[in-house]
Design a protein around this motif. Structure first.
Motif, short mmCIF file in Angstrom:
data_model
loop_
_atom_site.label_atom_id
_atom_site.label_comp_id
_atom_site.label_asym_id
_atom_site.label_seq_id
_atom_site.Cartn_x
_atom_site.Cartn_y
_atom_site.Cartn_z
N VAL A 182 0.86 -1.19 0.00
CA VAL A 182 0.00 0.00 0.00
C VAL A 182 0.89 1.24 0.00
O VAL A 182 1.90 1.30 0.71
CB VAL A 182 -0.92 0.02 1.24
N VAL A 183 0.53 2.22 -0.81
CA VAL A 183 1.27 3.47 -0.85
C VAL A 183 0.49 4.50 -0.04
O VAL A 183 -0.67 4.78 -0.34
CB VAL A 183 1.48 3.96 -2.30
N LEU A 184 1.13 5.03 1.00
CA LEU A 184 0.50 6.00 1.88
C LEU A 184 1.05 7.40 1.62
O LEU A 184 2.23 7.56 1.31
CB LEU A 184 0.79 5.65 3.35
N GLU A 185 0.18 8.37 1.77
CA GLU A 185 0.59 9.77 1.76
C GLU A 185 0.90 10.15 3.20
O GLU A 185 0.14 9.83 4.11
CB GLU A 185 -0.51 10.67 1.23
N ILE A 186 2.02 10.82 3.42
CA ILE A 186 2.40 11.27 4.76
C ILE A 186 2.80 12.73 4.66
O ILE A 186 3.61 13.10 3.81
CB ILE A 186 3.58 10.43 5.33
N ASN A 187 2.23 13.55 5.51
CA ASN A 187 2.59 14.97 5.59
C ASN A 187 3.36 15.21 6.87
O ASN A 187 2.96 14.75 7.93
CB ASN A 187 1.34 15.85 5.58
N ARG A 188 4.45 15.96 6.75
CA ARG A 188 5.25 16.34 7.93
C ARG A 188 5.57 17.81 7.86
O ARG A 188 5.73 18.37 6.79
CB ARG A 188 6.60 15.63 7.94
#
Length: 71
Positions: free
Chosen positions: A63-69
């Protein structure tokens, strides 16, 4: 009086889930704080951002997840 300017930017990235990863382990890896409450909030932020893909379940390999930091 000295003035300081603090600039933060949101960095959006993608993470491909590996075998053995959990949403918790990914949050621990990318969360900038080590307070358990911060990690839990970051984990739920990842879930919310990717809800259309993972819903209420945990993650699975590939699964490809979007992550914001904040940086």
């Amino acid at each position: 009086m000295k003035q300081f300017i603090l600039m933060l930017a949101v960095v959006a990235m993608q993470y491909t889930v590996n075998s053995g990863d959990t949403l918790q382990s990914i949050a621990e890896q990318y969360c900038q704080g080590d307070d358990p409450r911060q990690v839990a909030e970051f984990r739920e932020g990842i879930r919310e951002l990717n809800y259309d893909v993972i819903g209420e379940s945990d993650v699975w390999e590939g699964v490809v997840l979007e992550i914001n930091r904040w940086m």
